[in-house]
Design a protein around this motif. Structure first.
Motif: not given
Length: 372
Positions: A135-140, A142-147, A255-269
């Motif tokens: 949910f918070l990623m989708l409030l960003n 831009s549509e994506s959050i690059p590394e 649907e525009d952001t998946s669980t995999d997307d969220a896990q990848t984002y959090l893993t980077r952080e």
């Protein structure tokens, strides 16, 4: 040899200091409060409050607090969480009591040492955490959050969010199942209703307009095949159909952001924070060399850049215990003792894992021991 080693160690320390930079400085505002940071790469636009402090996180995700306080976070008028312990680094994994508690139980890796990273990956499977993160990623904006980039929740998004909240069919509840939180049919979930009410473009952008109704499309004249016969001031049926498709296509949903997307984002952080924490610590030796005849107890100590070392736990293993056994590991003195037991030409790596006070994160360092 020892002199050359110290030169190399000094260069390593300078490099680590340059990397961590001002992140070691808790007091940058001229008062005695501390500066915390939500995630590593920034989290702009969340309202926070402690018992004594209040404000909005900036592009770096910073907030102010006194040690011992807890945090409450909101996005606009939407409450997110409360009771989060304030500290130097806070991640979304620490927002919920269940995930926060789970982080306190580390796991053991293939080398037999305690680590927090395996625990973090297990926590990333928590459904409530995934609902919140997506949910918070989708409030960003831009549509994506690059590394290397953080989340940017802009004032324009927040104002639209606030306007839409009273019109939702129910509350935003992160604790429901993923299927409930992301539902589209037959009735969109409150999260999807809220996202659909927000336009992530400038206010005067066409994509922020209401899409043409089917009646407007049906009543519009068809576009003449001959380009010379087309009137630039008329919106033809085909134009309105394309406009409707563009506007509806710009609406975000869960649907525009998946669980995999969220896990990848959090893993980077999480990885970035662990790297910064680890770079504050070093061993007073990174290579040691002894003759096979020297079987005296040797030791290596953990140090912290800037001093103030305080460990909660310390453990060590040898990759070749037949050559270099570990004698003891003492967290209070931050020292590991070992001795040479193998023949000339042998060597081993001493792997040390330790947990500094006031964090669940473990730091890994190693010492190479050569038998000459």
């Amino acid at each position: 040899m020892r002199s050359a080693h110290r030169i190399r160690l000094s260069l390593a320390l300078l490099s680590a200091l340059a990397f961590t930079g001002c992140l070691d400085d808790d007091n940058g505002s001229g008062d005695d409060t501390s500066t915390g940071r939500l995630n590593f790469n920034g989290f702009n636009g969340l309202t926070y409050q402690t018992a004594s402090q209040a404000g909005t996180t900036n592009a770096a995700g910073e907030f102010r607090y006194y040690p011992g306080e807890t945090l409450e976070f909101r996005v606009g008028d939407l409450p997110l969480i409360s009771g989060v312990p304030a500290r130097k680094y806070v991640t979304l994994l620490e927002f919920f009591e269940t995930t926060r508690a789970a982080l306190q139980t580390p796991m053991v890796d293939d080398e037999g040492l305690t680590t927090h990273t395996l625990t973090e990956q297990r926590v990333l499977e928590n459904a409530t955490l995934m609902n919140l993160t997506r949910f918070l990623m989708l409030l960003n904006w831009s549509e994506s959050i690059p590394e290397g980039e953080g989340i940017d929740i802009r004032k324009r998004v927040i104002s639209q969010l606030n306007a839409a909240l009273p019109n939702l069919t129910g509350p935003i509840d992160f604790t429901v199942s993923e299927s409930q939180f992301t539902a589209i049919n037959p009735t969109p979930s409150p999260a999807n209703q809220l996202l659909a009410a927000i336009c992530f473009y400038p206010q005067d952008d066409e994509l922020c307009e209401e899409p043409p109704t089917q009646t407007e499309i049906d009543n519009a004249p068809p576009r003449p095949e001959d380009a010379d016969e087309r009137d630039p001031d008329i919106e033809y049926k085909e134009d309105l159909e394309a406009k409707k498709e563009r506007i509806e296509g710009s609406v975000r949903s869960m649907e525009d952001t998946s669980t995999d997307d969220a896990q990848t984002y959090l893993t980077r952080e999480l990885k970035a924070i662990s790297t910064v924490v680890a770079n504050r610590y070093y061993l007073d030796d990174d290579v040691a060399s002894y003759p096979a005849s020297d079987t005296a107890i040797q030791q290596v100590a953990v140090r912290r850049i800037g001093g103030g070392l305080a460990l909660a736990e310390l453990e060590a293993v040898s990759t070749r215990p037949q050559d270099v056994p570990v004698h003891s590991a003492d967290w209070q003195s931050a020292r590991v003792e070992y001795f040479v037991a193998g023949p000339s030409g042998g060597e081993s790596e001493l792997l040390m894992s330790f947990r500094p006070e006031n964090t669940y994160r473990w730091v890994r360092k190693q010492l190479r021991v050569i038998i000459r």
